[in-house]
Design an enzyme around this catalytic site. Structure first.
Site, PDB file in Angstrom:
ATOM      1  CB  SER A 102      72.025  45.435  24.279  1.00  0.00           C
ATOM      2  OG  SER A 102      72.141  46.269  25.409  1.00  0.00           O
ATOM      3  CG  ASP A 203      79.305  45.034  27.198  1.00  0.00           C
ATOM      4  OD1 ASP A 203      79.231  46.263  27.386  1.00  0.00           O
ATOM      5  OD2 ASP A 203      78.340  44.333  26.872  1.00  0.00           O
ATOM      6  CG  HIS A 231      77.056  47.176  24.577  1.00  0.00           C
ATOM      7  ND1 HIS A 231      76.584  46.276  25.517  1.00  0.00           N
ATOM      8  CD2 HIS A 231      75.941  47.738  24.021  1.00  0.00           C
ATOM      9  CE1 HIS A 231      75.263  46.291  25.529  1.00  0.00           C
ATOM     10  NE2 HIS A 231      74.847  47.159  24.624  1.00  0.00           N
TER      11      HIS A 231
END
Length: 253
Positions: A102, A203, A231
């Site tokens: 991320s 995600d 995610h």
């Protein structure tokens, strides 16, 4: 950051050292996302170590058990300092696979300066759920609340991992204000580093269309896909993530 020590991969951006002798054993450096810490890799780290690899999972500034507070971290470079310090200590002939999850993809690239800004612009306020935003010096801090963790990040992860995250997340920042003033890395450095991206098909935090936008704009060399991964793929699909990392590292290191 020298190109001799990197390969990048966002969502899972990976970065590798291209010098030295090619050996099976790799050194993986795992970089967490916003509000998280080294603890988020607790399923992946032992898998990699069991396969004979060296693994470093670190806390960025004001993250995990790092003692700094987000109010005292003013720039993205300061936030990334633990990673930059680590990279400065690695011998020139040691291969390194940098894995950024991320926002951690920005830490290992320090170049994709427009990504977080575009990301914020495309998300309507309602989809931030109970995320708390607050002024913090020259930036805005964020804290992911239980609702967004459950609905957007951990929706396919085991409930135990969600509970762990609810207990351990800390305020962080996307450092949009700072990054908007920075220049991209040069082609000679960032541009010379092989980059791979692992797509997480379920995600909800970084939807597929935005993942594809990043892939198209980041000069990605390889794209892998993990079906059924939310995610937090290191929790929802740890075995598949482990196998994907092994495949990418074997190709480039």
């Amino acid at each position: 950051m020298s190109s001799a020590k990197n390969i990048f991969f966002f969502m899972f951006i990976i970065s590798m050292n291209n010098s030295g002798n090619c050996i099976d054993k790799k050194h993986y450096v795992l970089v967490h996302g916003a509000c998280h810490g080294a603890w988020s890799w607790y399923k992946l780290k032992p898998r990699l170590e069991s396969a004979g690899h060296k693994v470093t999972s670190l806390d960025l500034a004001a993250s995990g058990i790092n003692m700094k507070k987000i109010d005292d971290v003013h720039t993205f470079s300061q936030y990334s300092q633990p990673l930059l310090h680590l990279m400065a200590t690695i011998p020139k002939n040691e291969k390194v696979v940098l894995v950024g999850h991320s926002l951690g993809g920005l830490n290992i690239a320090l170049a994709m300066d427009k990504f977080p800004k575009k990301y914020i612009e495309r998300i309507p306020p309602s989809e931030w759920f109970d995320t708390e935003f607050a002024p913090s010096g020259n930036k805005t801090s964020i804290l992911l609340g239980p609702e967004i963790l459950a609905k957007e990040l951990y929706q396919l992860s085991p409930i135990e991992d969600l509970e762990l995250a609810k207990t351990l997340v800390r305020p962080s920042s996307l450092f949009v204000e700072d990054l908007s003033q920075q220049k991209n890395f040069s082609k000679e450095r960032y541009g010379s580093v092989p980059r791979a991206y692992i797509v997480c098909t379920e995600d909800l935090t970084i939807p597929i269309e935005y993942q594809l936008w990043m892939i198209q704009n980041a000069g990605i060399n390889d794209v892998l896909k993990i079906k059924g991964a939310d995610h937090m793929a290191m929790n929802s699909r740890p075995r598949e993530l482990f196998e994907s990392l092994q495949k990418i590292a074997a190709k480039y290191a």
